[in-house]
Every structure is written in structure tokens, then in C-alpha cells.
Design a protein around this motif. Structure first.
Motif, PDB file in Angstrom:
ATOM      1  N   ASP A 184       1.252  -1.448   0.016  1.00 16.92           N
ATOM      2  CA  ASP A 184       0.238  -0.099   0.135  1.00 16.92           C
ATOM      3  C   ASP A 184       0.899   1.242   0.113  1.00 16.92           C
ATOM      4  O   ASP A 184       2.085   1.351   0.678  1.00 16.92           O
ATOM      5  N   MET A 185       0.522   2.694  -0.455  1.00 16.94           N
ATOM      6  CA  MET A 185       0.767   3.415  -0.382  1.00 16.94           C
ATOM      7  C   MET A 185       0.106   4.537   0.104  1.00 16.94           C
ATOM      8  O   MET A 185      -1.087   4.085   0.125  1.00 16.94           O
ATOM      9  N   ILE A 186       0.292   4.976   0.843  1.00 18.23           N
ATOM     10  CA  ILE A 186      -0.543   6.601   1.285  1.00 18.23           C
ATOM     11  C   ILE A 186       0.189   8.114   1.646  1.00 18.23           C
ATOM     12  O   ILE A 186       1.140   7.625   1.805  1.00 18.23           O
ATOM     13  N   TYR A 187      -0.074   8.824   0.886  1.00 20.57           N
ATOM     14  CA  TYR A 187       0.136  10.107   0.972  1.00 20.57           C
ATOM     15  C   TYR A 187      -0.436  10.715   1.708  1.00 20.57           C
ATOM     16  O   TYR A 187      -1.839  10.773   2.773  1.00 20.57           O
ATOM     17  N   VAL A 188       0.636  11.798   2.583  1.00 20.88           N
ATOM     18  CA  VAL A 188      -0.074  12.505   3.772  1.00 20.88           C
ATOM     19  C   VAL A 188       0.982  13.966   3.555  1.00 20.88           C
ATOM     20  O   VAL A 188       1.569  14.021   4.025  1.00 20.88           O
ATOM     21  N   ASP A 189       0.021  14.644   3.288  1.00 20.75           N
ATOM     22  CA  ASP A 189       0.072  16.286   3.206  1.00 20.75           C
ATOM     23  C   ASP A 189       0.292  16.639   4.062  1.00 20.75           C
ATOM     24  O   ASP A 189      -0.227  16.459   5.306  1.00 20.75           O
ATOM     25  N   ALA A 190       1.467  17.986   4.224  1.00 17.95           N
ATOM     26  CA  ALA A 190       1.520  19.052   5.129  1.00 17.95           C
ATOM     27  C   ALA A 190      -0.189  19.545   5.793  1.00 17.95           C
ATOM     28  O   ALA A 190      -1.253  19.546   4.945  1.00 17.95           O
ATOM     29  N   GLY A 191      -0.242  19.572   6.960  1.00 16.96           N
ATOM     30  CA  GLY A 191      -1.639  20.024   7.366  1.00 16.96           C
ATOM     31  C   GLY A 191      -2.484  18.877   7.654  1.00 16.96           C
ATOM     32  O   GLY A 191      -3.679  19.162   8.747  1.00 16.96           O
ATOM     33  N   THR A 192      -1.576  17.146   7.734  1.00 17.94           N
ATOM     34  CA  THR A 192      -2.916  16.501   8.098  1.00 17.94           C
ATOM     35  C   THR A 192      -2.934  15.903   9.537  1.00 17.94           C
ATOM     36  O   THR A 192      -1.142  15.420   9.644  1.00 17.94           O
TER      37      THR A 192
END
Length: 330
Positions: free
Chosen positions: A170-178
């Protein structure tokens, strides 16, 4: 004659980077079978693969730090398109025995407000996961900032988190502010902007510093965080391609070497990192000989690298990580 970027090499060969083992209260004393490392004191939770203080392990610059290499030879490392000579990415392996803090990272604007060069958008590629493993990536729909504040004060912040089950691959994206958290049960390859700013909201009473005001300032109720669907191409699988980085799986057959890692739409060469998620590999070229890629090791490929072939020397699962530069805004 002093060593400068002009007189070292017209082409700069790939080199292996020595991992740096970083103590974390939520980590492990023994990292086997992932790494041949046992902690003497504080448990180890993170293995920094490209930190500025990581040592170059091979080639003529062995012994220098990665930060020194970027400072001395930014164009050779990054190519012509980079907006600065700084090392752009921090890549880690995260090994959690306990829950990490519930936390948030600032974006570029907020980081610069407090005197830092950049914020922290990241992604997690799941190298391994036990049954039932989870991570938190964002807030549940309908959660308000007042509810977040109440959760911090009352120790119930977990109830507001959007939990995701995770499995290997799996790939999880975590942008700033999350608002996010990593729970035990998985081993993650984390790619992020080269920044270690973390604002802790809640830490399960472990006595570490919290950053309540800054975390609330940085937090967003809605972000782009979540699982990313892989994009399968003819010669690679794109796991995530975002504003700051691209992460890909590159197939390398045992019977023959892979000789090109560049895509047709890449007009100019840039920096790349090659990580062995499993197995071992070897980079080979008439220009620089060979560089071994051990399991869970990483090789830096400068923008000015000569052409080379990659060989699978035993069960290689190859991950390529490249920086991206956000578009400038007026």
C-alpha cells in the motif's frame, strides 16, 4: 588544488549511503531481520537513509556526509532544474513497536513563518504489515477544530482520526496539515521533504514536549491524505507522484539487467535514489565499476551519473525515489 564542483568530475558516479539509526521511545531494541542492529540504550524507531548527517559509504567521497556532498556539488547531484542546492528528500524506514504520537506537520508557508526552510509533506509505502495493522491519515468527516481541541484536552483525540487498514504494497500520501499517526504492526518506507518538523498533539502521557498551539495552527480539517492507487506502466509502477516526490517500483529481471530508469517524458536528468525493499542488487558501469545495493540499503544516483545497468543479485524489489519541484507562485 582545492576540491570544487568544477574539478571533481564531469560525471559523478552513484554511491551507497550509510543508514543512520535514530532512537525513538516507541521503537525497537532489536531491528532484526530488517537490519543487523541492536540498540544499546534508547530503542530505535527510525532508520534515516538520506539524512544530511548520513555518511557516504562508497566511492571517492566515502566518509563525507550527504549534506556536505550537496553543499559542495549541488549541480552534479541535482541537475539544472533544481531551485536550490539543498538535499530535497529525507527517506526513512519506520519501525514502530508502540503508537507514535498524534501529530501534524507544517506546510512550506507555516514552516517559513517560524524560520525553517520548508515544511513536510510525506508518503508511506508499506514494506510489511501484520494482520489488522492500521495508520491514521486525517480527520473523520464532520470533525471540527473544537472537537480536535477537546480531544487533545480529554485524551480522546483518537476518536476523531480517520483510520486506514494497511497491507504490504500500500501507498499512503500524507500532505502537510494532515493530522496523522502510525500504529504498531507495519514497517513503512517514508519519503518526505527534507524536514524533521513535527508538532505533537497527543503523546499518550510519555512526557515528551507537545506543540499544541503550532499543531492547531498547522492542522487542516480536510487534506488530500489517503491511499493512492498505483499506476502500472509498461516499464514501471508509479506508486505516488506528488508535488515534492515520485516513488516507483522498477522491475529488474534476473535474466537480464535493467539499463534505463528514465521515462520518456523526463527531458533532463535529475537526482534519484534506489532502495532495495527486498533482496540485493548491483549497479554496474564501465565508467565507475560496480556499486552493491544491499537489502534495505539505498544508493544515490546523481544527475550527472554515467549510464549504468542494474542487476538483480537475489530477489531484488527495487524502489526508485526522485524529487519534484513545486511550481512557483507569484
Amino acid at each position: 588544488m582545492p576540491v570544487t564542483e568544477r574539478n571533481v568530475f564531469a560525471a559523478m558516479a552513484p554511491f551507497r549511503v550509510e543508514p543512520r539509526f535514530v532512537g525513538r521511545v516507541w521503537g525497537w531494541k532489536d531491528l532484526h531481520p530488517w537490519y543487523d542492529r541492536t540498540a544499546k540504550d534508547e530503542p530505535i524507531g527510525e532508520v534515516w537513509l538520506t539524512g544530511d548527517d548520513c555518511a557516504v559509504a562508497t566511492g571517492p567521497h566515502a566518509g563525507k556526509t550527504l549534506g556536505e556532498i550537496f553543499a559542495e556539488m549541488p549541480r552534479a547531484m541535482l541537475g539544472e532544474n533544481a531551485p536550490s542546492g539543498d538535499s530535497p528528500l529525507l527517506i526513512k524506514v519506520i519501525l514502530a513497536r508502540e503508537k507514535l504520537s498524534v501529530q501534524v506537520h507544517p506546510d512550506d508557508r507555516l514552516a517559513r513563518k517560524y524560520g525553517e526552510p520548508r515544511g513536510k509533506t510525506e508518503c508511506w509505502y508499506v514494506l510489511a504489515a501484520e494482520a489488522g495493522a492500521q495508520v491514521a491519515a486525517g480527520l473523520k468527516a464532520g470533525v471540527t477544530m473544537d472537537a480536535v481541541k477537546a480531544g487533545i484536552e480529554g485524551g480522546t483525540l483518537e476518536e476523531s482520526l480517520k483510520m486506514l487498514p494497511v497491507h504490504a504494497g500500500d501507498m499512503i500520501y500524507v500532505d502537510a496539515g494532515t493530522v496523522h499517526a502510525i500504529w504498531p504492526g507495519s514497517v513503512l518506507l517514508e519519503t518526505q521533504q527534507n524536514c524533521d518538523l513535527t508538532y505533537r498533539m497527543y503523546d499518550y502521557g510519555r512526557g515528551r514536549e507537545l506543540h499544541i498551539e503550532k499543531s492547531l495552527e498547522a492542522a487542516r480539517l480536510k487534506t488530500k491524505a489517503g491511499k493512492v492507487m498505483a499506476k502500472v506502466l509498461e516499464d514501471r509502477t508509479v506508486l505516488v507522484e506528488g508535488e515534492y516526490f515520485c516513488v516507483e517500483r522498477i522491475p529488474v529481471e534476473v535474466s537480464r539487467s535493467s539499463t534505463s530508469l528514465r521515462r520518456e517524458d523526463e527531458s533532463k536528468a535529475g537526482l534519484a535514489y534506489l532502495f532495495a525493499a527486498e533482496g540485493t542488487g548491483r549497479l554496474a558501469s564501465a565508467g565507475f565499476g560496480t556499486v552493491e545495493l544491499p537489502a534495505r540499503g539505498i544508493v544515490a544516483v546523481p544527475a550527472s551519473s554515467p549510464v549504468f545497468a542494474i542487476q538483480d543479485t537475489g530477489g531484488l524489489d527495487l524502489i526508485r525515489i526522485t524529487p519534484r519541484w513545486p511550481e512557483k507562485t507569484e
